[in-house]
Design a protein around this motif. Structure first.
Motif, mmCIF file in Angstrom:
data_model
loop_
_atom_site.group_PDB
_atom_site.id
_atom_site.type_symbol
_atom_site.label_atom_id
_atom_site.label_comp_id
_atom_site.label_asym_id
_atom_site.label_seq_id
_atom_site.Cartn_x
_atom_site.Cartn_y
_atom_site.Cartn_z
ATOM 1 N N GLY A 198 2.454 -0.466 7.096
ATOM 2 C CA GLY A 198 2.019 0.789 7.689
ATOM 3 C C GLY A 198 0.648 1.262 7.256
ATOM 4 O O GLY A 198 -0.212 0.476 6.858
ATOM 5 N N ASN A 199 0.474 2.571 7.342
ATOM 6 C CA ASN A 199 -0.800 3.204 6.999
ATOM 7 C C ASN A 199 -1.079 3.044 5.508
ATOM 8 O O ASN A 199 -0.183 2.770 4.704
ATOM 9 C CB ASN A 199 -0.732 4.685 7.366
ATOM 10 N N LYS A 219 0.167 -0.083 0.989
ATOM 11 C CA LYS A 219 1.146 -0.289 -0.077
ATOM 12 C C LYS A 219 2.523 -0.671 0.449
ATOM 13 O O LYS A 219 3.488 -0.751 -0.314
ATOM 14 C CB LYS A 219 1.250 0.975 -0.936
ATOM 15 N N SER A 220 2.627 -0.911 1.756
ATOM 16 C CA SER A 220 3.910 -1.290 2.334
ATOM 17 C C SER A 220 3.743 -2.564 3.156
ATOM 18 O O SER A 220 2.646 -2.891 3.601
ATOM 19 C CB SER A 220 4.447 -0.171 3.231
ATOM 20 N N ALA A 224 0.852 -6.014 1.386
ATOM 21 C CA ALA A 224 0.467 -5.043 0.353
ATOM 22 C C ALA A 224 0.036 -5.723 -0.933
ATOM 23 O O ALA A 224 -0.727 -5.155 -1.723
ATOM 24 C CB ALA A 224 1.627 -4.087 0.085
ATOM 25 N N ASP A 225 0.514 -6.955 -1.147
ATOM 26 C CA ASP A 225 0.171 -7.653 -2.394
ATOM 27 C C ASP A 225 -1.075 -8.519 -2.270
ATOM 28 O O ASP A 225 -1.445 -9.216 -3.216
ATOM 29 C CB ASP A 225 1.353 -8.514 -2.853
ATOM 30 N N TRP A 226 -1.730 -8.481 -1.120
ATOM 31 C CA TRP A 226 -2.939 -9.295 -0.950
ATOM 32 C C TRP A 226 -4.065 -8.787 -1.844
ATOM 33 O O TRP A 226 -4.272 -7.578 -1.987
ATOM 34 C CB TRP A 226 -3.405 -9.243 0.502
ATOM 35 N N THR A 227 -4.804 -9.726 -2.430
ATOM 36 C CA THR A 227 -6.017 -9.392 -3.170
ATOM 37 C C THR A 227 -7.211 -9.922 -2.376
ATOM 38 O O THR A 227 -7.316 -11.118 -2.122
ATOM 39 C CB THR A 227 -6.008 -10.018 -4.574
ATOM 40 N N LEU A 228 -8.080 -9.014 -1.969
ATOM 41 C CA LEU A 228 -9.245 -9.377 -1.166
ATOM 42 C C LEU A 228 -10.460 -9.591 -2.065
ATOM 43 O O LEU A 228 -10.570 -8.988 -3.133
ATOM 44 C CB LEU A 228 -9.553 -8.275 -0.139
ATOM 45 N N LYS A 245 -8.138 -4.270 -1.780
ATOM 46 C CA LYS A 245 -6.934 -4.088 -0.981
ATOM 47 C C LYS A 245 -7.291 -3.739 0.464
ATOM 48 O O LYS A 245 -8.349 -3.161 0.730
ATOM 49 C CB LYS A 245 -6.052 -2.972 -1.567
ATOM 50 N N ILE A 246 -6.392 -4.091 1.380
ATOM 51 C CA ILE A 246 -6.553 -3.666 2.774
ATOM 52 C C ILE A 246 -6.506 -2.140 2.800
ATOM 53 O O ILE A 246 -5.629 -1.521 2.193
ATOM 54 C CB ILE A 246 -5.426 -4.238 3.651
#
Length: 449
Positions: A198-199, A219-220, A224-228, A245-246
């Motif tokens: 989500g948002n 965070k959902s 949410a666990d991606w590291t950019l 983070k996204i």
């Protein structure tokens, strides 16, 4: 003595006024800077906000047009089908998510970046060909993908194809589904916790006279666990980092209305000139009003970016345009690095679907694409960076050497190679010839005796 008292009184009043002005400036500034408190800022700012956008001209009603051309019947039998996200089964959603996460975590030998990060970086570095930067080769000075150029559609078709090929090495059943912006159910489906998430959360942005809007890092959901990579995840006004983070700010005005009216798409699909159609579909500075007239606007594809990423305008009484943006809030609206948000691929699958449908409706083949006379990279047979065999090289956008991180490819691809999407090995559920008979060339009517 009286003069001295007056002077002191005046000095005190001036101090109070100055203090009040300072406080106001700090408050207003903090409202717009809340989201970027943790941002890394580079020492060299980039190009200023807004890119000059030339509105194309609609051809005269009596202008010569190519004879309509249609695809061959049954030419897409057995091709993988890209489906609407609302029609995906739970199993298909999970397969797409798992394949995408695997590509994000797969680092090819000799590279510092994952396969997914390499694709994002290619999208970022198209800006390195613009004039403020030190690019080289025949593409120097000409952004190969944005804004408003004829290569926008084929460039992104190839990028989608590169990702889909990578996904299918993980799971051959996977295709890139599309987000139909006119489908009332699609936004909720896309942003569900079992799909895109989500948002963003944890940040509020106050826009004076407009309201307060929530967003921030996602965070959902499964991403949410991606590291950019912070050096690649940058916003395009001053090329500062958006963090690791996204980031999303959903439906910040004026991009808070959903779904997109079908009439917007219908008017666009009735255009016959490729360059006008491409510019309106991209929507980076030109739209089509209710009377079918071209106007300055952010429209169609750009609206989908803004709806997810969020943007703050300088003046809300004026049209939303590149020159009127004060800041981009999230990943999707930071157009260069927007592929870091997985929703990018769903929105661009829809862009490609609409082009594919337009092609099937009488615009199939090379005669509808500019053959010559355009700047380098925008003609039918010009190699398109980064698939140009190494002929051109972008300049760095800031003090990070992003050029050295680009993948090396010996491919040479032109727009002519990308016009037939079926030859690339896929079709859409709305372009399957065996089920959409009206898209085929009509049979000549019988003469009545």
């Amino acid at each position: 003595m009286k003069k001295l008292k007056k002077l002191k009184k005046f000095s005190f009043l001036a101090f109070v006024v100055l203090l009040a002005i300072t406080v106001i400036l700090i408050v207003v500034g903090s409202q717009l800077e809340t989201v970027s408190a943790h941002f890394k800022t580079y020492s060299e700012p980039g190009i200023s906000a807004g890119v000059a956008y030339k509105i194309p001209s609609l051809p005269a009603p009596d202008a010569p047009r190519p004879v309509p051309a249609y695809p061959q019947s049954n030419s897409d039998v057995n091709l993988p089908v890209r489906k609407s996200i609302v029609d995906l089964t739970p199993k298909e959603k999970a397969a797409f998510v798992n394949a995408l996460k695997t590509v994000k975590n797969t680092i090819p030998q000799g590279s510092k970046l994952s396969i997914f990060d390499q694709l994002v970086l290619q999208h970022v570095m198209v800006a390195g060909f613009e004039k403020p930067f030190k690019s080289s080769g025949p593409a120097s000075g000409f952004n190969p993908a944005h804004p408003g150029h004829p290569a926008f559609l084929p460039w992104h078709r190839q990028l989608l194809d590169d990702l889909e090929n990578a996904l299918q090495k993980i799971d051959p059943s996977v295709t890139i589904p599309y987000w139909d912006w006119t489908d009332p159910k699609a936004l909720d489906v896309m942003l569900s916790d079992d799909f895109m998430g989500g948002n963003g959360e944890g940040v509020k942005v106050k826009i004076p006279g407009v309201g307060t809007f929530a967003g921030g890092p996602v965070k959902s959901g499964p991403f949410a666990d991606w590291t950019l990579n912070e050096d690649i995840h940058i916003e395009p006004i001053n090329f500062s980092s958006l963090g690791s983070k996204i980031v999303r700010f959903l439906q910040v005005p004026p991009f808070d209305k959903y779904p997109m009216p079908k009439e917007v798409i219908d008017r666009m699909m009735n255009l016959n000139d490729y360059e006008v159609f491409s510019a309106v579909l991209e929507g980076g500075g030109v739209g089509l009003n209710e009377k079918g007239k071209l106007v300055e606007d952010w429209a169609v594809h750009v609206v989908s970016h803004a709806m997810i990423g969020g943007v703050v305008l300088k003046d809300y009484e004026k049209t939303a345009l590149p020159a009127n943006q004060a800041r981009n809030l999230g990943t999707m609206m930071s157009i260069l690095s927007s592929p870091y948000d997985p929703t990018f691929w769903l929105t661009h699958s829809n862009v490609d679907r609409l082009w594919a449908e337009w092609q099937d409706r009488g615009h199939t083949g090379e005669k509808f694409y500019p053959a010559k006379g355009k700047d380098y990279g925008y003609n039918l047979n010009d190699p398109i960076w980064p698939w140009d065999g190494g002929k051109s090289k972008p300049g760095n956008l800031n003090d990070t050497d992003l050029v050295s991180m680009l993948p090396v490819t010996n491919k040479i691809i032109t727009a002519a190679d990308l016009l037939d999407f079926r030859q690339l090995g896929y079709t859409y559920d709305t372009t399957r010839l065996r089920s959409v008979k009206p898209l085929l060339e009509p049979k000549p009517k019988r003469k009545h005796s």
